[in-house]
Design an enzyme around this catalytic site. Structure first.
Site, mmCIF file in Angstrom:
data_model
loop_
_atom_site.group_PDB
_atom_site.id
_atom_site.type_symbol
_atom_site.label_atom_id
_atom_site.label_comp_id
_atom_site.label_asym_id
_atom_site.label_seq_id
_atom_site.Cartn_x
_atom_site.Cartn_y
_atom_site.Cartn_z
ATOM 1 N NE ARG A 195 3.061 -5.642 -7.580
ATOM 2 C CZ ARG A 195 3.015 -4.385 -8.021
ATOM 3 N NH1 ARG A 195 4.146 -3.716 -8.198
ATOM 4 N NH2 ARG A 195 1.882 -3.802 -8.267
ATOM 5 C CG ASP B 100 0.744 3.520 -11.681
ATOM 6 O OD1 ASP B 100 1.384 4.119 -10.795
ATOM 7 O OD2 ASP B 100 0.784 2.291 -11.823
HETATM 8 N N1 LIG Z 1 -1.545 -2.367 2.746
HETATM 9 C C1 LIG Z 1 -1.752 -3.513 2.115
HETATM 10 N N2 LIG Z 1 -2.400 -4.519 2.690
HETATM 11 C C2 LIG Z 1 -2.564 -5.696 2.056
HETATM 12 N N3 LIG Z 1 -2.115 -5.968 0.806
HETATM 13 C C3 LIG Z 1 -1.474 -4.985 0.174
HETATM 14 C C4 LIG Z 1 -1.281 -3.710 0.764
HETATM 15 N N4 LIG Z 1 -0.609 -2.928 -0.083
HETATM 16 C C5 LIG Z 1 -0.402 -3.659 -1.188
HETATM 17 N N5 LIG Z 1 -0.913 -4.900 -1.039
HETATM 18 C C6 LIG Z 1 -0.832 -6.000 -1.993
HETATM 19 O O1 LIG Z 1 0.302 -5.758 -2.838
HETATM 20 C C7 LIG Z 1 -0.071 -5.785 -4.205
HETATM 21 C C8 LIG Z 1 0.580 -4.612 -4.905
HETATM 22 O O2 LIG Z 1 -0.044 -3.408 -4.540
HETATM 23 P P1 LIG Z 1 -0.289 -2.215 -5.589
HETATM 24 O O3 LIG Z 1 -0.492 -2.748 -6.968
HETATM 25 O O4 LIG Z 1 -1.343 -1.364 -5.030
HETATM 26 O O5 LIG Z 1 1.111 -1.495 -5.510
HETATM 27 P P2 LIG Z 1 1.574 -0.162 -6.255
HETATM 28 O O6 LIG Z 1 2.295 0.657 -5.233
HETATM 29 O O7 LIG Z 1 0.466 0.459 -6.978
HETATM 30 O O8 LIG Z 1 2.619 -0.729 -7.260
HETATM 31 P P3 LIG Z 1 3.023 -0.089 -8.694
HETATM 32 O O9 LIG Z 1 3.641 1.224 -8.381
HETATM 33 O O10 LIG Z 1 3.992 -1.115 -9.222
HETATM 34 O O11 LIG Z 1 1.753 -0.023 -9.490
HETATM 35 C C9 LIG Z 1 -1.603 -5.746 -4.224
HETATM 36 O O12 LIG Z 1 -2.105 -6.736 -5.039
HETATM 37 C C10 LIG Z 1 -2.052 -6.077 -2.829
HETATM 38 O O13 LIG Z 1 -2.505 -7.410 -2.785
#
Ligand SMILES: Nc1ncnc2c1ncn2[C@@H]1O[C@H](COP(=O)(O)OP(=O)(O)OP(=O)(O)O)[C@@H](O)[C@H]1O
Length: 352
Positions: free
Chosen positions: A221, A113
């Site tokens: 999120r 990440d």
């Molecule tokens: N396409 C999706 N469908 C359903 N829920 C989602 C989806 N994308 C993200 N989420 C929800 O949003 C939350 C945040 O997603 P995630 O941690 O993967 O984001 P990220 O882009 O990795 O953020 P960061 O860059 O801050 O780590 C997850 O817990 C999930 O429940």
């Protein structure tokens, strides 16, 4: 950090991470939105599975909270492989990365990440690892130093970044597939909310889902977080049912406005309009004016404000659009950015 900032901040902190992992979709078929990325990724994975080879390295770019970590987990699950998670800031020295790479098993998925924040020596080690599945361990110092090559098991790197532009070209070029994650539209966020409500055992009528979705800054999120706060409000102040009015009253209480703008967004817009007459103004000057780090303004507030058509990035700096003035209840000056796009009424010389 204020309560309001916490509520709409796209970053997850503390207890929220536990709730988040319960709400994460586990397979590609459950992942909502990002249709193009999902389709491209499913092809990459399917073909790797058919060839019984690890797929190309994958880079995901996009704002925080759009699902990059979730997708990395899904990639490992679809391949039936274990996942190792780390982050750029944790890889300060080449040795930190070597320790991980040398213990990967064949086909394992390594998720880094914030890959743009990795230290330079680790980054250089990663080039070789991605391309040749090898690292050079340097022994000794100065002219007598020697590099001992160490084979590592073929693996798949999944990198995530909120700032793709900061990645050096040699690193970017080593990814076989780049997924650009975009903000979600309201209908997609409604689906995310309905799914989360089901998992949390909440009753969520469509009108309530719609009201929360349109104030969620295009980010799952934030949608999930607002859902939990609206649930609290509905349980304490209403009869537990999340109607449109209940959702709206709850979100007004938390200062999330009708378009999902939060206190930081409004502070950025307010400074741009009131202190700099709508701009153009440089990012760091704007950040100082709102008392935030330039990176916070650039990564957290700006992409959403640009997407909403409220500010524009120009070579001379950030500029407020005519809609920004209207959004804050002010009258746009005639030369406001984007004002020309509005229909302009000319007197018809041929009339009468
Ligand atoms: N396409 C999706 N469908 C359903 N829920 C989602 C989806 N994308 C993200 N989420 C929800 O949003 C939350 C945040 O997603 P995630 O941690 O993967 O984001 P990220 O882009 O990795 O953020 P960061 O860059 O801050 O780590 C997850 O817990 C999930 O429940």
């Amino acid at each position: 950090m204020s309560l309001e900032r916490d509520l709409v901040s796209p970053d997850a902190e503390g207890d929220e991470q536990a709730v988040e992992s319960a709400l994460r979709p586990k397979r590609l078929g459950e992942f909502i939105g990002q249709g193009r990325v999902r389709e491209q990724l499913s092809l990459v994975l399917e073909s790797a599975l058919r060839r019984s080879r690890p797929p190309d390295h994958v880079l995901m770019s996009g704002s925080p909270g759009l699902g990059k970590t979730t997708l990395a987990m899904i990639i490992a699950a679809e391949l039936g492989m274990p996942l190792r998670l780390t982050s750029g800031p944790a890889l300060e020295r080449a040795g930190d990365l070597a320790a991980i790479l040398s213990t990967l098993s064949e086909g394992e998925v390594l998720f880094i990440d914030e890959i743009h924040r990795m230290a330079r020596p680790a980054e250089e080690m990663l080039y070789l690892a991605m391309e040749d599945f090898r690292v050079d361990i340097v022994v000794g110092k100065g002219p007598g130093a020697t590099a001992i090559p160490l084979e590592i098991a073929p693996f798949t790197l999944v990198g995530a970044t909120t700032r793709a532009g900061l990645l050096p070209a040699p690193l970017r070029d080593r990814f076989g597939f780049v997924a650009h994650m975009d903000f979600y539209d309201v209908a997609e966020l409604e689906q995310v909310l309905r799914r989360s409500a089901r998992l949390l055992g909440l009753e969520l009528p469509d009108e309530g889902a719609h009201e929360i979705a349109r104030r969620s800054r295009g980010t799952p999120r934030i949608a999930n977080r607002l859902l939990r706060r609206v649930r609290d409000f509905a349980e304490v102040r209403a009869d537990g049912v999340i109607t449109r009015d209940t959702a709206s009253a709850a979100l007004n209480l938390y200062e999330v406005d009708a378009e999902g703008l939060d206190r930081l967004d409004r502070a950025v817009l307010g400074a741009l309009l009131r202190k700099f007459g709508g701009g153009p103004v440089g990012l760091s000057t704007l950040a100082v004016a709102v008392g935030e780090e330039p990176e916070t303004v650039e990564v957290v507030a700006e992409p959403f404000l640009v997407r909403q058509g409220l500010i524009a990035r120009t070579p001379r700096g950030r500029v407020a659009t005519a809609s920004a003035w209207t959004h804050l209840g002010m009258v746009p000056p005639p030369d406001a950015f984007g004002a020309a796009a509005q229909p302009v009424l000319f007197e018809d010389p041929g009339a009468s």
